[in-house]
Write a protein that holds these residues in place. Sequence first.
Motif, mmCIF file in Angstrom:
data_model
loop_
_atom_site.group_PDB
_atom_site.id
_atom_site.type_symbol
_atom_site.label_atom_id
_atom_site.label_comp_id
_atom_site.label_asym_id
_atom_site.label_seq_id
_atom_site.Cartn_x
_atom_site.Cartn_y
_atom_site.Cartn_z
ATOM 1 N N GLY A 104 0.691 -1.158 0.180
ATOM 2 C CA GLY A 104 -0.075 0.076 -0.094
ATOM 3 C C GLY A 104 0.909 0.966 -0.113
ATOM 4 O O GLY A 104 0.522 2.147 -0.818
ATOM 5 N N ALA A 105 1.945 1.124 0.722
ATOM 6 C CA ALA A 105 2.786 2.259 0.980
ATOM 7 C C ALA A 105 3.468 2.584 -0.803
ATOM 8 O O ALA A 105 3.569 3.673 -0.975
ATOM 9 N N ALA A 106 3.792 1.253 -1.135
ATOM 10 C CA ALA A 106 4.462 1.554 -2.532
ATOM 11 C C ALA A 106 3.552 2.170 -3.544
ATOM 12 O O ALA A 106 4.114 2.932 -4.199
ATOM 13 N N LEU A 107 2.157 1.860 -3.335
ATOM 14 C CA LEU A 107 1.230 2.247 -4.173
ATOM 15 C C LEU A 107 1.018 3.907 -4.169
ATOM 16 O O LEU A 107 0.973 4.699 -5.063
ATOM 17 N N ILE A 108 0.976 4.334 -2.749
ATOM 18 C CA ILE A 108 0.991 5.672 -2.441
ATOM 19 C C ILE A 108 2.034 6.525 -3.151
ATOM 20 O O ILE A 108 1.941 7.672 -3.536
ATOM 21 N N GLU A 109 3.279 6.008 -2.761
ATOM 22 C CA GLU A 109 4.489 6.552 -3.179
ATOM 23 C C GLU A 109 4.553 6.603 -4.819
ATOM 24 O O GLU A 109 4.758 7.868 -5.420
ATOM 25 N N LEU A 110 3.899 5.902 -5.430
ATOM 26 C CA LEU A 110 3.845 5.891 -7.063
ATOM 27 C C LEU A 110 2.774 6.998 -7.152
ATOM 28 O O LEU A 110 3.058 7.533 -8.372
ATOM 29 N N ALA A 111 1.741 7.128 -6.560
ATOM 30 C CA ALA A 111 0.919 8.065 -7.015
ATOM 31 C C ALA A 111 1.497 9.452 -6.614
ATOM 32 O O ALA A 111 0.997 10.564 -7.588
ATOM 33 N N VAL A 112 2.151 9.696 -5.331
ATOM 34 C CA VAL A 112 2.932 11.038 -5.289
ATOM 35 C C VAL A 112 3.852 11.406 -6.346
ATOM 36 O O VAL A 112 3.826 12.443 -6.781
ATOM 37 N N GLN A 113 4.794 10.514 -6.760
ATOM 38 C CA GLN A 113 5.591 10.627 -7.689
ATOM 39 C C GLN A 113 5.110 10.945 -8.987
ATOM 40 O O GLN A 113 5.686 11.845 -9.694
ATOM 41 N N GLN A 114 4.127 10.403 -9.417
ATOM 42 C CA GLN A 114 3.438 10.650 -10.597
ATOM 43 C C GLN A 114 2.749 12.288 -10.515
ATOM 44 O O GLN A 114 2.729 13.012 -11.484
#
Length: 117
Positions: A104-114
């Motif tokens: 879940g943290a990885a998906l949030i980080e991906l969204a933030v990076q995008q």
Amino acid sequence: MTISLVELLILILASFRLTRLIVFDEITEKLRAPFFNEIVEVSEAGDAEEYIVPKKHGVKGWIGRALNCYWCTGVWASAFCCILYAAMPVLGGFLLLILAVAGGAALIELAVQQRMD
């Protein structure tokens, strides 16, 4: 065997994170290395590019091809997570929860990076 939606979400996120750990993460690079060959190609400009390709034959080749396929590894990682959950609900559930939170943290980080790009 029935599971709740929360348990299903944990299994989904845990298998996602485990698959990425196996296929992409640097920490497991040494575990993947025996199943791949490094190929270095030099362009006309003199730039060297390294490629990692699965071994061609035998069990190492078969495993290399499976590790090279995110979808293939994902099936095995999902099976492992489901078996772990069914066989050892307390300890397995705790390990799966850790993987799920990391996923879940990885998906949030991906969204933030995008959003930052």
